[in-house]
Design a protein around this motif. Sequence first.
Motif, PDB file in Angstrom:
ATOM      1  N   ALA A 123       0.845  -1.198   0.000  1.00 24.75           N
ATOM      2  CA  ALA A 123       0.000   0.000   0.000  1.00 24.75           C
ATOM      3  C   ALA A 123       0.877   1.243   0.000  1.00 24.75           C
ATOM      4  N   LEU A 124       0.314   2.326  -0.501  1.00 24.72           N
ATOM      5  CA  LEU A 124       0.882   3.666  -0.345  1.00 24.72           C
ATOM      6  C   LEU A 124       0.021   4.374   0.680  1.00 24.72           C
ATOM      7  N   ARG A 125       0.590   4.664   1.846  1.00 23.17           N
ATOM      8  CA  ARG A 125      -0.178   5.175   2.987  1.00 23.17           C
ATOM      9  C   ARG A 125       0.257   6.596   3.337  1.00 23.17           C
ATOM     10  N   LEU A 126      -0.737   7.418   3.666  1.00 26.74           N
ATOM     11  CA  LEU A 126      -0.505   8.772   4.176  1.00 26.74           C
ATOM     12  C   LEU A 126      -1.035   8.849   5.596  1.00 26.74           C
ATOM     13  N   PRO A 127      -0.240   9.329   6.544  1.00 24.24           N
ATOM     14  CA  PRO A 127      -0.776   9.501   7.899  1.00 24.24           C
ATOM     15  C   PRO A 127      -1.885  10.539   7.878  1.00 24.24           C
ATOM     16  N   ARG A 128      -2.827  10.405   8.790  1.00 19.36           N
ATOM     17  CA  ARG A 128      -3.995  11.279   8.773  1.00 19.36           C
ATOM     18  C   ARG A 128      -3.628  12.734   9.054  1.00 19.36           C
ATOM     19  N   TRP A 129      -2.487  12.965   9.686  1.00 13.73           N
ATOM     20  CA  TRP A 129      -2.050  14.336   9.925  1.00 13.73           C
ATOM     21  C   TRP A 129      -1.244  14.882   8.743  1.00 13.73           C
ATOM     22  N   GLY A 130      -0.734  14.006   7.873  1.00 10.89           N
ATOM     23  CA  GLY A 130       0.220  14.408   6.836  1.00 10.89           C
ATOM     24  C   GLY A 130      -0.428  14.695   5.503  1.00 10.89           C
TER      25      GLY A 130
ATOM     26  N   ARG B 290       3.319  -9.580   2.297  1.00  9.73           N
ATOM     27  CA  ARG B 290       4.484  -9.908   1.464  1.00  9.73           C
ATOM     28  C   ARG B 290       5.152  -8.653   0.917  1.00  9.73           C
ATOM     29  N   GLY B 291       4.329  -7.685   0.472  1.00  6.45           N
ATOM     30  CA  GLY B 291       4.871  -6.456  -0.080  1.00  6.45           C
ATOM     31  C   GLY B 291       5.157  -5.427   0.994  1.00  6.45           C
ATOM     32  N   ALA B 292       6.057  -4.536   0.696  1.00 12.51           N
ATOM     33  CA  ALA B 292       6.413  -3.475   1.643  1.00 12.51           C
ATOM     34  C   ALA B 292       5.337  -2.390   1.664  1.00 12.51           C
ATOM     35  N   GLU B 293       5.328  -1.634   2.743  1.00 15.14           N
ATOM     36  CA  GLU B 293       4.457  -0.469   2.869  1.00 15.14           C
ATOM     37  C   GLU B 293       5.237   0.767   2.424  1.00 15.14           C
ATOM     38  N   VAL B 294       4.570   1.632   1.678  1.00 17.58           N
ATOM     39  CA  VAL B 294       5.141   2.911   1.263  1.00 17.58           C
ATOM     40  C   VAL B 294       4.444   4.003   2.066  1.00 17.58           C
ATOM     41  N   PHE B 295       5.220   4.875   2.685  1.00 11.84           N
ATOM     42  CA  PHE B 295       4.658   5.933   3.518  1.00 11.84           C
ATOM     43  C   PHE B 295       5.097   7.294   2.973  1.00 11.84           C
ATOM     44  N   ALA B 296       4.144   8.218   2.905  1.00 11.92           N
ATOM     45  CA  ALA B 296       4.439   9.586   2.482  1.00 11.92           C
ATOM     46  C   ALA B 296       3.662  10.536   3.378  1.00 11.92           C
ATOM     47  N   ALA B 297       4.349  11.533   3.927  1.00 16.85           N
ATOM     48  CA  ALA B 297       3.700  12.481   4.840  1.00 16.85           C
ATOM     49  C   ALA B 297       4.120  13.902   4.484  1.00 16.85           C
ATOM     50  N   PHE B 298       3.130  14.766   4.295  1.00 23.97           N
ATOM     51  CA  PHE B 298       3.401  16.177   4.043  1.00 23.97           C
ATOM     52  C   PHE B 298       3.430  16.920   5.373  1.00 23.97           C
ATOM     53  N   GLY B 299       4.461  17.742   5.553  1.00 31.86           N
ATOM     54  CA  GLY B 299       4.529  18.587   6.729  1.00 31.86           C
ATOM     55  C   GLY B 299       3.829  19.915   6.504  1.00 31.86           C
ATOM     56  N   ALA B 300       3.857  20.767   7.516  1.00 34.30           N
ATOM     57  CA  ALA B 300       3.218  22.084   7.418  1.00 34.30           C
ATOM     58  C   ALA B 300       3.916  22.930   6.349  1.00 34.30           C
ATOM     59  N   ALA B 301       3.111  23.598   5.525  1.00 30.96           N
ATOM     60  CA  ALA B 301       3.664  24.425   4.456  1.00 30.96           C
ATOM     61  C   ALA B 301       4.344  25.667   5.026  1.00 30.96           C
TER      62      ALA B 301
ATOM     63  N   ALA C  97      15.090  21.592   9.187  1.00 33.49           N
ATOM     64  CA  ALA C  97      14.445  21.306  10.473  1.00 33.49           C
ATOM     65  C   ALA C  97      12.998  20.870  10.271  1.00 33.49           C
ATOM     66  N   ALA C  98      12.296  21.510   9.334  1.00 29.83           N
ATOM     67  CA  ALA C  98      10.896  21.151   9.072  1.00 29.83           C
ATOM     68  C   ALA C  98      10.789  19.749   8.498  1.00 29.83           C
ATOM     69  N   LEU C  99      11.683  19.385   7.581  1.00 28.63           N
ATOM     70  CA  LEU C  99      11.654  18.039   7.004  1.00 28.63           C
ATOM     71  C   LEU C  99      12.065  16.995   8.036  1.00 28.63           C
ATOM     72  N   THR C 100      13.040  17.307   8.859  1.00 27.72           N
ATOM     73  CA  THR C 100      13.458  16.368   9.915  1.00 27.72           C
ATOM     74  C   THR C 100      12.308  16.088  10.874  1.00 27.72           C
ATOM     75  N   ALA C 101      11.584  17.136  11.279  1.00 26.78           N
ATOM     76  CA  ALA C 101      10.449  16.954  12.186  1.00 26.78           C
ATOM     77  C   ALA C 101       9.358  16.104  11.540  1.00 26.78           C
ATOM     78  N   THR C 102       9.123  16.295  10.242  1.00 23.44           N
ATOM     79  CA  THR C 102       8.117  15.506   9.533  1.00 23.44           C
ATOM     80  C   THR C 102       8.544  14.049   9.453  1.00 23.44           C
ATOM     81  N   LEU C 103       9.816  13.801   9.159  1.00 25.73           N
ATOM     82  CA  LEU C 103      10.342  12.435   9.107  1.00 25.73           C
ATOM     83  C   LEU C 103      10.234  11.750  10.463  1.00 25.73           C
ATOM     84  N   ASP C 104      10.567  12.460  11.531  1.00 28.66           N
ATOM     85  CA  ASP C 104      10.523  11.865  12.876  1.00 28.66           C
ATOM     86  C   ASP C 104       9.083  11.538  13.278  1.00 28.66           C
ATOM     87  N   ARG C 105       8.147  12.423  12.944  1.00 29.56           N
ATOM     88  CA  ARG C 105       6.750  12.148  13.284  1.00 29.56           C
ATOM     89  C   ARG C 105       6.217  10.959  12.477  1.00 29.56           C
ATOM     90  N   LEU C 106       6.574  10.901  11.199  1.00 29.03           N
ATOM     91  CA  LEU C 106       6.160   9.764  10.380  1.00 29.03           C
ATOM     92  C   LEU C 106       6.763   8.471  10.912  1.00 29.03           C
TER      93      LEU C 106
END
Length: 275
Positions: A39-46, A181-192, A212-221
């Motif tokens: 699956a390609l998954r987006l967190p509900r906050w992202g 069997r297949g891997a999960e794909v995760f994508a999360a958008f941070g605050a603009a 810093a903004a991208l690092t925070a988004t990666l850590d939350r994801l």
Amino acid sequence: MSTSAGRRQGEAGPEPISPVIWRFMVAWFGRFLRRHMNALRLPRWGTPPDASHAGPLVIYSNHPSWWDACVIILLGGLLFPGRENRAPFDARMLERYGIFRRLGAFPVDLDSPRGAAQFLAAVRAILTRPAQVIWITAQGRFVDVRARPLDLRPGVARLAEIAPDALFVPLALEYAFWDERGAEVFAAFGAAIPASELLALPRPERLAHLEAALTATLDRLAADVVSREPERFRDLVSGAKGIGGLYDGWRRLAALVSGRSFDPAHRADPRRLVK
């Protein structure tokens, strides 16, 4: 096309996108991901940025995998269908995968001092047009998702000067195996981040602010990925469940004989149990 011709083209502006090829490749990559990933998954906050923003979008991400190009094309096609999607591409690799030119890719020579000027010239031609999205894997090379600091290339911080009405949006990408069997794909958008916010900072601090903004988004994801709780996400693309082949054929037959419904998933998704 020769490399020198590609460079001249990158400096003059990217090739026109073919709407037919774009739609075909979005559909093709969707099938490709469903076949090879779970699956390609987006967190509900992202969630992606507000589509009503009149200016261009600069979406900058980490670069953990070969799959990133596929995921970015899918995100662009599914989430920003009314905009023109563009992305810089290693000039040498673009010679091998020329189809990406008609999908919005433009060449950048990563091994030459001219590369930065080439990148900025092409981006200037893009961001002055309406309804543009530019996707930038801002690390410029494959880097493990856990690596810190991110060491983003400095060119992305210069774009606020070119497009003062742009929104800069961090995009975190990660891949992990859960129960299928297949891997999960995760994508999360941070605050603009409005370009005006970057322009208010001294030049040396702009890149640090974006990183810093991208690092925070990666850590939350990462925290959501580690939880292994699918209810934290919404699926943008869902792949085929189960192992397939003879094994799943036998399971399907056994379920039919016993009068049970057949679910090929290794573990039931709790979201399916909610009435």
